[in-house]
Design an enzyme around this catalytic site. Structure first.
Site, mmCIF file in Angstrom:
data_model
loop_
_atom_site.group_PDB
_atom_site.id
_atom_site.type_symbol
_atom_site.label_atom_id
_atom_site.label_comp_id
_atom_site.label_asym_id
_atom_site.label_seq_id
_atom_site.Cartn_x
_atom_site.Cartn_y
_atom_site.Cartn_z
ATOM 1 N N HIS A 223 -6.932 -5.627 2.179
ATOM 2 C CA HIS A 223 -5.786 -5.099 2.914
ATOM 3 C C HIS A 223 -5.309 -6.178 3.874
ATOM 4 O O HIS A 223 -6.109 -6.737 4.632
ATOM 5 C CB HIS A 223 -6.201 -3.897 3.772
ATOM 6 C CG HIS A 223 -6.732 -2.709 3.035
ATOM 7 N ND1 HIS A 223 -6.003 -1.561 2.845
ATOM 8 C CD2 HIS A 223 -7.942 -2.476 2.463
ATOM 9 C CE1 HIS A 223 -6.735 -0.664 2.196
ATOM 10 N NE2 HIS A 223 -7.917 -1.190 1.953
ATOM 11 N N ASP B 239 0.851 -1.190 0.000
ATOM 12 C CA ASP B 239 0.000 0.000 0.000
ATOM 13 C C ASP B 239 0.891 1.247 0.000
ATOM 14 O O ASP B 239 1.905 1.308 0.696
ATOM 15 C CB ASP B 239 -0.921 -0.002 1.228
ATOM 16 C CG ASP B 239 -2.049 1.004 1.090
ATOM 17 O OD1 ASP B 239 -3.208 0.569 0.975
ATOM 18 O OD2 ASP B 239 -1.777 2.227 1.102
ATOM 19 N N ILE B 240 0.503 2.239 -0.780
ATOM 20 C CA ILE B 240 1.316 3.444 -0.937
ATOM 21 C C ILE B 240 1.306 4.310 0.335
ATOM 22 O O ILE B 240 2.214 5.120 0.534
ATOM 23 C CB ILE B 240 0.812 4.252 -2.159
ATOM 24 C CG1 ILE B 240 1.903 5.154 -2.702
ATOM 25 C CG2 ILE B 240 -0.440 5.037 -1.850
ATOM 26 C CD1 ILE B 240 1.597 5.746 -4.069
ATOM 27 N N HIS C 160 -10.036 -5.186 -3.397
ATOM 28 C CA HIS C 160 -8.721 -5.353 -2.775
ATOM 29 C C HIS C 160 -8.915 -5.754 -1.327
ATOM 30 O O HIS C 160 -9.818 -5.249 -0.655
ATOM 31 C CB HIS C 160 -7.873 -4.087 -2.879
ATOM 32 C CG HIS C 160 -8.571 -2.832 -2.457
ATOM 33 N ND1 HIS C 160 -9.532 -2.219 -3.243
ATOM 34 C CD2 HIS C 160 -8.468 -2.068 -1.348
ATOM 35 C CE1 HIS C 160 -9.972 -1.137 -2.631
ATOM 36 N NE2 HIS C 160 -9.350 -1.024 -1.471
ATOM 37 N N GLN D 75 -14.954 2.791 0.494
ATOM 38 C CA GLN D 75 -14.071 2.188 -0.519
ATOM 39 C C GLN D 75 -13.621 3.279 -1.481
ATOM 40 O O GLN D 75 -14.455 3.927 -2.119
ATOM 41 C CB GLN D 75 -14.815 1.082 -1.281
ATOM 42 C CG GLN D 75 -13.942 0.412 -2.343
ATOM 43 C CD GLN D 75 -14.680 -0.673 -3.130
ATOM 44 O OE1 GLN D 75 -15.888 -0.861 -2.948
ATOM 45 N NE2 GLN D 75 -13.960 -1.369 -3.980
ATOM 46 N N ASN E 10 -12.841 -3.206 2.193
ATOM 47 C CA ASN E 10 -13.837 -2.139 2.169
ATOM 48 C C ASN E 10 -14.643 -2.243 0.878
ATOM 49 O O ASN E 10 -14.072 -2.354 -0.205
ATOM 50 C CB ASN E 10 -13.148 -0.773 2.245
ATOM 51 C CG ASN E 10 -12.473 -0.542 3.577
ATOM 52 O OD1 ASN E 10 -13.037 -0.864 4.619
ATOM 53 N ND2 ASN E 10 -11.271 -0.001 3.559
HETATM 54 P P1 AMP Z 1 -9.838 1.571 0.200
HETATM 55 O O1 AMP Z 1 -10.225 2.754 1.031
HETATM 56 O O2 AMP Z 1 -10.114 0.269 0.919
HETATM 57 O O3 AMP Z 1 -10.417 1.624 -1.187
HETATM 58 O O4 AMP Z 1 -8.258 1.607 0.108
HETATM 59 C C1 AMP Z 1 -7.540 2.020 -1.019
HETATM 60 C C2 AMP Z 1 -6.094 1.875 -0.674
HETATM 61 O O5 AMP Z 1 -5.335 1.986 -1.856
HETATM 62 C C3 AMP Z 1 -5.557 2.927 0.303
HETATM 63 O O6 AMP Z 1 -5.028 2.271 1.456
HETATM 64 C C4 AMP Z 1 -4.473 3.642 -0.505
HETATM 65 O O7 AMP Z 1 -3.366 4.024 0.273
HETATM 66 C C5 AMP Z 1 -4.115 2.599 -1.544
HETATM 67 N N1 AMP Z 1 -3.557 3.117 -2.780
HETATM 68 C C6 AMP Z 1 -4.055 4.104 -3.569
HETATM 69 N N2 AMP Z 1 -3.288 4.287 -4.644
HETATM 70 C C7 AMP Z 1 -2.273 3.388 -4.556
HETATM 71 C C8 AMP Z 1 -1.149 3.062 -5.369
HETATM 72 N N3 AMP Z 1 -0.891 3.734 -6.511
HETATM 73 N N4 AMP Z 1 -0.304 2.090 -4.961
HETATM 74 C C9 AMP Z 1 -0.554 1.426 -3.813
HETATM 75 N N5 AMP Z 1 -1.602 1.662 -3.010
HETATM 76 C C10 AMP Z 1 -2.454 2.635 -3.365
#
Ligand code: AMP
Length: 126
Positions: free
Chosen positions: A112, A35-36, A110, A104, A97
């Site tokens: 986590h 995760d970024i 995805h 989400q 989520n």
């Molecule tokens: P959600 O709120 O469950 O949709 O989580 C989306 C997740 O994606 C968040 O934890 C972000 O930090 C992660 N995210 C968004 N863009 C990227 C990316 N380019 N590379 C890795 N993780 C990302």
């Protein structure tokens, strides 16, 4: 069930190689990457390669092979991180989520995988 998949979402772009990611594991049907914006010392996202918006979409429409690979990939990530509680690890939390109530942000399924610190109780009361 009516899900419309947006092929311009950021995880679709990662899957197509249009933007980079820190890959952790690649399988026939899945990709796992860091995760970024990590919320814990270990924070890995596991996604199916197929165009599924959220968990129930995947559960209803993915093939058995995709479902098995997704489940086993998550297990492999836990093993790679060394966090399996049955194997001397400190434990982990899985979060998927889905939709508005869960906030989400990326409309591609995805999970986590969070670990590496005490994670507290499951939810805070609003
Ligand atoms: P959600 O709120 O469950 O949709 O989580 C989306 C997740 O994606 C968040 O934890 C972000 O930090 C992660 N995210 C968004 N863009 C990227 C990316 N380019 N590379 C890795 N993780 C990302």
């Amino acid at each position: 069930m009516a899900y419309s998949y947006d092929p311009q979402n950021i995880f679709a772009k990662i899957l197509r190689g249009e933007i980079p990611c820190k890959s952790v594991l690649e399988t026939e049907h899945c990709l796992a990457f860091e995760d970024i914006a990590p919320q814990a010392p270990n924070h890995v996202l596991v996604i199916p390669r197929g165009p599924y918006v959220c968990y129930d979409h995947f559960a209803a429409e993915a093939s058995d092979a995709e479902v098995v690979d997704f489940t086993r990939t998550i297990g492999k990530i836990c093993a790679m991180l060394g966090v399996e509680p049955g194997n001397g690890g400190g434990g982990y939390r899985l979060i998927a989520n889905s939709g508005e109530a869960a906030v989400q942000e990326v409309p591609h399924l995805h999970v986590h995988v969070l670990a590496g610190r005490p994670l507290g109780r499951m939810l805070e009361r609003a």
